[in-house]
Scaffold this motif. Structure first.
Motif, PDB file in Angstrom:
ATOM      1  N   PHE A 103       0.881  -1.090  -0.056  1.00  0.00           N
ATOM      2  CA  PHE A 103      -0.027  -0.142  -0.069  1.00  0.00           C
ATOM      3  C   PHE A 103       0.504   1.249  -0.091  1.00  0.00           C
ATOM      4  O   PHE A 103       0.662   2.132  -0.846  1.00  0.00           O
ATOM      5  N   ASP A 104       2.001   1.335   0.924  1.00  0.00           N
ATOM      6  CA  ASP A 104       2.574   2.490   0.744  1.00  0.00           C
ATOM      7  C   ASP A 104       3.535   2.849  -0.209  1.00  0.00           C
ATOM      8  O   ASP A 104       4.127   3.805  -0.375  1.00  0.00           O
ATOM      9  N   ASP A 105       3.884   1.799  -1.120  1.00  0.00           N
ATOM     10  CA  ASP A 105       4.539   1.816  -2.084  1.00  0.00           C
ATOM     11  C   ASP A 105       3.805   1.707  -3.529  1.00  0.00           C
ATOM     12  O   ASP A 105       3.566   2.813  -4.195  1.00  0.00           O
ATOM     13  N   LYS A 106       3.343   0.553  -3.776  1.00  0.00           N
ATOM     14  CA  LYS A 106       2.749   0.360  -4.902  1.00  0.00           C
ATOM     15  C   LYS A 106       1.317   1.169  -5.035  1.00  0.00           C
ATOM     16  O   LYS A 106       1.057   1.901  -6.036  1.00  0.00           O
ATOM     17  N   PHE A 107       0.466   0.849  -4.076  1.00  0.00           N
ATOM     18  CA  PHE A 107      -0.863   1.559  -4.321  1.00  0.00           C
ATOM     19  C   PHE A 107      -0.574   3.251  -4.194  1.00  0.00           C
ATOM     20  O   PHE A 107      -1.298   3.862  -5.042  1.00  0.00           O
TER      21      PHE A 107
ATOM     22  N   CYS B 105      16.011   3.053   7.355  1.00  0.00           N
ATOM     23  CA  CYS B 105      15.915   2.241   6.054  1.00  0.00           C
ATOM     24  C   CYS B 105      14.870   3.000   5.201  1.00  0.00           C
ATOM     25  O   CYS B 105      14.816   2.972   4.233  1.00  0.00           O
ATOM     26  N   GLY B 106      13.958   3.496   5.926  1.00  0.00           N
ATOM     27  CA  GLY B 106      12.849   4.286   5.315  1.00  0.00           C
ATOM     28  C   GLY B 106      13.700   5.553   4.678  1.00  0.00           C
ATOM     29  O   GLY B 106      13.225   5.873   3.359  1.00  0.00           O
ATOM     30  N   TRP B 107      14.485   6.307   5.156  1.00  0.00           N
ATOM     31  CA  TRP B 107      14.993   7.349   4.551  1.00  0.00           C
ATOM     32  C   TRP B 107      15.967   7.026   3.348  1.00  0.00           C
ATOM     33  O   TRP B 107      15.538   7.620   2.262  1.00  0.00           O
TER      34      TRP B 107
ATOM     35  N   HIS C 125      16.095   7.131  -2.365  1.00  0.00           N
ATOM     36  CA  HIS C 125      15.644   6.488  -3.662  1.00  0.00           C
ATOM     37  C   HIS C 125      14.989   7.459  -4.726  1.00  0.00           C
ATOM     38  O   HIS C 125      15.442   7.536  -5.630  1.00  0.00           O
ATOM     39  N   ASN C 126      13.986   8.318  -4.179  1.00  0.00           N
ATOM     40  CA  ASN C 126      13.475   9.205  -5.143  1.00  0.00           C
ATOM     41  C   ASN C 126      14.280  10.522  -5.539  1.00  0.00           C
ATOM     42  O   ASN C 126      14.325  10.922  -6.578  1.00  0.00           O
ATOM     43  N   GLU C 127      15.149  11.141  -4.695  1.00  0.00           N
ATOM     44  CA  GLU C 127      15.803  12.076  -4.732  1.00  0.00           C
ATOM     45  C   GLU C 127      17.319  11.781  -5.567  1.00  0.00           C
ATOM     46  O   GLU C 127      17.925  12.760  -6.261  1.00  0.00           O
ATOM     47  N   VAL C 128      18.003  10.668  -5.424  1.00  0.00           N
ATOM     48  CA  VAL C 128      19.209  10.334  -5.753  1.00  0.00           C
ATOM     49  C   VAL C 128      19.217   8.978  -6.658  1.00  0.00           C
ATOM     50  O   VAL C 128      19.494   9.295  -7.810  1.00  0.00           O
ATOM     51  N   THR C 129      18.831   8.073  -6.328  1.00  0.00           N
ATOM     52  CA  THR C 129      18.989   6.752  -7.052  1.00  0.00           C
ATOM     53  C   THR C 129      18.060   7.043  -8.319  1.00  0.00           C
ATOM     54  O   THR C 129      18.638   6.578  -9.484  1.00  0.00           O
ATOM     55  N   ARG C 130      16.708   7.309  -8.162  1.00  0.00           N
ATOM     56  CA  ARG C 130      15.879   7.476  -9.326  1.00  0.00           C
ATOM     57  C   ARG C 130      16.648   8.366 -10.322  1.00  0.00           C
ATOM     58  O   ARG C 130      16.565   8.265 -11.645  1.00  0.00           O
ATOM     59  N   ASN C 131      17.264   9.766 -10.061  1.00  0.00           N
ATOM     60  CA  ASN C 131      17.578  10.636 -10.655  1.00  0.00           C
ATOM     61  C   ASN C 131      19.004  10.353 -11.392  1.00  0.00           C
ATOM     62  O   ASN C 131      19.381  10.977 -12.592  1.00  0.00           O
TER      63      ASN C 131
ATOM     64  N   LYS D   3      20.758  16.473 -13.007  1.00  0.00           N
ATOM     65  CA  LYS D   3      21.239  17.646 -12.107  1.00  0.00           C
ATOM     66  C   LYS D   3      20.603  17.556 -10.838  1.00  0.00           C
ATOM     67  O   LYS D   3      21.400  17.872  -9.679  1.00  0.00           O
ATOM     68  N   ALA D   4      19.569  17.334 -10.696  1.00  0.00           N
ATOM     69  CA  ALA D   4      19.011  17.320  -9.345  1.00  0.00           C
ATOM     70  C   ALA D   4      19.553  16.011  -8.649  1.00  0.00           C
ATOM     71  O   ALA D   4      19.691  16.306  -7.432  1.00  0.00           O
ATOM     72  N   GLY D   5      19.768  14.973  -9.001  1.00  0.00           N
ATOM     73  CA  GLY D   5      20.339  13.841  -8.505  1.00  0.00           C
ATOM     74  C   GLY D   5      21.646  14.118  -7.967  1.00  0.00           C
ATOM     75  O   GLY D   5      21.943  13.880  -6.867  1.00  0.00           O
ATOM     76  N   SER D   6      22.611  14.933  -8.783  1.00  0.00           N
ATOM     77  CA  SER D   6      23.830  15.316  -8.467  1.00  0.00           C
ATOM     78  C   SER D   6      23.710  16.264  -7.106  1.00  0.00           C
ATOM     79  O   SER D   6      24.843  16.181  -6.412  1.00  0.00           O
ATOM     80  N   ARG D   7      22.729  17.360  -7.256  1.00  0.00           N
ATOM     81  CA  ARG D   7      22.819  18.145  -6.233  1.00  0.00           C
ATOM     82  C   ARG D   7      22.362  17.396  -5.037  1.00  0.00           C
ATOM     83  O   ARG D   7      23.016  17.369  -3.838  1.00  0.00           O
TER      84      ARG D   7
END
Lengths: 221, 221
Positions: A97-101, B94-96, B102-108, B130-134
């Motif tokens: 839910f917290d990721d996929k959904f 782990c959530g961090w 994950h959203n700010e760095v790994t994905r970018n 660029k956003a990921g590098s920052r």
């Protein structure tokens, strides 16, 4: 005084509110305009997200970490099973839910329709709303399949997985984005969880500019 | 036979691989082209994501749920502390990493530079890179701040939080996206974790079309 910094329709905040209410831990709710990334708020949580729970002087962030912590320090009623396989299943579904959904449904419907307007990010993208409307059906069918085999989502007892799911669904229900006629057993499950005293506070939410539909707070929906 | 369905540079798969290796649980690694959403794969995990662990006949999904399960059924070495406040801190971190980093760095960075090419989704978007590098600099500074006060990320013992962080950083290091000269204590921490036997398998990864830089597998980087 214990405090929860939150926004009313955030499913992550709702999950924590439900767990706090089930555990009878009283908190003052403080609405947080987290998107303004105010310096005081970032001191409380460098991740810049809600919920943030101030509990006995500590500031706690990350909804799943908070909920498991609350269950460990206040075990009544238990929201995590004892057996490792059952605990795994609860955590798997919370992740579902917290990721996929969240990514497929909540982001495409609630964030497009409500959060964008509140945070001044413009209008809903119809492509995203359409993707969300398609995805919510698939997820309701998955819930139906689970509830065909189980009394509650993760097994025969109510757990954190039920609150994770109900947190997302209740936020979507506030904007009438859940078709409760799609599955009788999903509706029965939601009716059971909606009628718990812990849910009352969530059913009383009012977001300015977005009045809830009549059925939202109705236990006989 | 135990099997892990994975992709080599996925931080979520790497977290599980590290935990399996620390616990000395042997698995056969099977590369999974999860983006093709093959029917067999979806039967193993309806969420359609990797990692999926086949363990003693069960199929397990969601990396955090898998790791906590492994720690509960195979407690040596322990990767979760006993005290609820310390457990909370491990889960918060782990959530961090699995959400914010994950959203700010790994994905970018990783997904733009590598995953897009592998999955046929075109070229990296320079705005995202660029956003990921920052963002990676901000996160390294946060790690520096934590490690200024603690031996390991969540406290004085090595935990799942260290593996969550090292999983993301090692995948970025494969494409030379981590500046190890930014902080001596972050570099020391990574050197400690990189030299563990559990890390060997990850340092041997080779992704066709993306040869790793010389320092990637070097313990004296």
């Amino acid at each position: 005084m214990n405090r929860l910094f939150h926004v009313p329709l955030s499913p992550f905040c709702r999950k924590v509110r439900l767990v706090l209410a089930e555990k009878k831990i009283e908190v003052e709710l403080v609405e947080e305009r987290y998107w303004e990334q105010d310096a005081d708020f970032l001191r409380r949580n460098p991740a810049g997200k809600v919920p943030v729970l101030k509990l006995n002087g500590m500031f706690l962030a990350e909804s799943q970490a908070i909920c498991e912590y609350l269950d460990e320090v206040e075990p009544t009623p238990p929201l995590m099973p004892r057996n490792p396989e059952e605990r795994y299943e609860v955590r798997r579904l919370c992740g579902w839910f917290d990721d996929k959904f969240h990514n497929e449904v909540t982001r495409n419907l609630l964030y497009e329709r409500v959060n964008k307007k509140i945070t001044g990010q413009g209008y809903p993208e119809s492509r995203n709303v359409k993707a969300g409307s398609r995805a919510v059906k698939v997820h309701l069918d998955y819930l139906h399949w689970l509830l065909d085999q189980r009394r509650w989502l993760a097994g025969d007892a109510m757990t954190l997985a039920d609150f994770a799911a109900a947190a997302h669904l209740s936020a979507l229900d506030y904007i009438s984005d859940v078709d409760w006629n799609r599955s009788a057993n999903v509706k029965d499950w939601y009716a059971k969880i909606k009628s718990r005293p812990a849910f009352r506070n969530i059913l009383a939410d009012q977001v300015p500019g977005f009045p809830p539909p009549g059925h939202y707070a109705d236990l006989d929906f």
